[in-house]
Design an enzyme around this catalytic site. Structure first.
Site, short mmCIF file in Angstrom:
data_model
loop_
_atom_site.label_atom_id
_atom_site.label_comp_id
_atom_site.label_asym_id
_atom_site.label_seq_id
_atom_site.Cartn_x
_atom_site.Cartn_y
_atom_site.Cartn_z
N LYS A 26 13.91 11.02 5.33
CA LYS A 26 14.95 10.07 4.89
C LYS A 26 15.65 10.58 3.64
O LYS A 26 16.87 10.55 3.55
CB LYS A 26 14.34 8.69 4.59
CG LYS A 26 13.62 8.04 5.76
CD LYS A 26 13.12 6.65 5.39
CE LYS A 26 12.01 6.63 4.36
NZ LYS A 26 10.71 7.14 4.81
N ARG A 86 11.52 -2.59 3.31
CA ARG A 86 10.26 -2.21 3.96
C ARG A 86 9.55 -3.41 4.55
O ARG A 86 8.49 -3.24 5.16
CB ARG A 86 9.35 -1.55 2.93
CG ARG A 86 9.33 -0.03 2.97
CD ARG A 86 8.51 0.43 1.77
NE ARG A 86 7.86 1.69 1.91
CZ ARG A 86 8.38 2.84 1.48
NH1 ARG A 86 9.58 2.89 0.96
NH2 ARG A 86 7.68 3.95 1.58
N ARG A 141 3.60 20.76 3.20
CA ARG A 141 4.50 20.65 2.05
C ARG A 141 3.68 20.70 0.74
O ARG A 141 4.05 21.38 -0.21
CB ARG A 141 5.24 19.31 2.14
CG ARG A 141 6.48 19.21 1.31
CD ARG A 141 6.99 17.79 1.27
NE ARG A 141 7.68 17.36 2.46
CZ ARG A 141 8.10 16.09 2.68
NH1 ARG A 141 7.88 15.17 1.78
NH2 ARG A 141 8.71 15.77 3.78
N ARG A 182 3.16 14.46 -5.05
CA ARG A 182 3.09 13.16 -5.72
C ARG A 182 1.64 12.68 -5.73
O ARG A 182 0.83 13.13 -4.95
CB ARG A 182 3.96 12.15 -4.96
CG ARG A 182 5.40 12.49 -5.02
CD ARG A 182 6.31 11.65 -4.15
NE ARG A 182 5.74 10.58 -3.38
CZ ARG A 182 6.35 10.03 -2.33
NH1 ARG A 182 7.53 10.45 -1.96
NH2 ARG A 182 5.78 9.04 -1.68
N ARG A 199 -0.32 5.03 4.01
CA ARG A 199 1.12 4.74 3.99
C ARG A 199 1.67 4.61 5.41
O ARG A 199 2.52 3.76 5.68
CB ARG A 199 1.87 5.83 3.21
CG ARG A 199 1.77 5.64 1.68
CD ARG A 199 1.92 6.94 0.91
NE ARG A 199 3.18 7.61 1.12
CZ ARG A 199 3.37 8.92 0.92
NH1 ARG A 199 2.38 9.69 0.50
NH2 ARG A 199 4.54 9.44 1.11
#
Ligand code: ADP
Length: 195
Positions: free
Chosen positions: A13, A88, A127, A136, A147
């Site tokens: 996104k 969300r 990643r 993060r 998540r």
């Protein structure tokens, strides 16, 4: 034009929002980026949000709706916004409709980046492996799974909300970045000529 980029964590996104920001001059509003900035700055919002974000849960609706409401007041948002990571929950979506209606605006299109869950976990893990410094606090495999679960439970139901409004368009998020951008651009051109 006001748009929502929709999809699970890691769907791309943010990448697509940045492309649209450059190509169309729309402002990208990422609640995740705004919350991380609040955590880094040590504001009250940041203090309230940090532990929740670190465990992969959702920050309470009133807090995120509050930061979006404040941001929408700024003049750079007058021509339209790309919402990334917001709304969300259905409550956030309803609050957003009300905020936009107060400005004579509405969400024009919701673009779902459709991806495969397991591929997402793999994509995010590589990643982190390739660039650990940029990871993060919530990029651990456990938190990522959390998540994704929160996305399925709380956020995915929003697809029906927007499908019901006739605004949902689905794009294959597993395609290469440039192909996804091209597909998103085609969708926007269609909406622009239709409205
Ligand atoms: P991702 O899409 O990779 O999960 P984000 O940067 O959008 O990452 O969000 C990171 C975290 O910030 C979320 O897991 C959640 O804790 C919090 N957050 C971001 N946006 C919202 C929102 N709209 N509502 C509630 N919590 C949010």
């Amino acid at each position: 034009m006001d748009l929502i980029l929709f999809g699970p964590p890691g769907a791309g996104k943010g990448t697509q929002a940045k492309v649209l920001q450059e190509e169309r001059g729309l402002v990208q509003l990422s609640t995740g980026d705004m919350l991380r900035a609040a955590v880094a700055a040590g504001t009250e919002l940041g203090r309230k949000s940090k532990a929740i974000m670190d465990r992969g849960d959702l920050v309470p609706d009133e807090l995120v709706v509050g930061i979006i409401a404040e941001r929408l007041e700024k003049p750079d948002c007058a021509e339209g916004v790309i919402f990334d990571g917001f709304p969300r929950t259905v409550a956030q979506a309803k609050a957003l409709d009300t905020m936009l209606a107060g400005r004579g605006r509405k969400i024009d299109a919701v673009i779902e980046l459709k991806v495969d869950d397991e591929a997402m976990v793999g994509r995010m893990e590589s990643r982190v492996r390739e660039n650990p410094g940029a990871a993060r606090a919530d990029d651990t495999p456990e938190t990522l799974r959390k998540r994704l679960k929160v996305y399925r439970q709380n956020t995915e139901p929003l697809l029906d909300f927007y499908r019901g409004q006739g605004k949902l368009v689905t794009v294959d998020g597993m395609a290469p970045i440039g192909d996804v951008s091209a597909a998103v651009t085609r969708v926007l051109d269609q909406f622009a000529t239709a409205s």
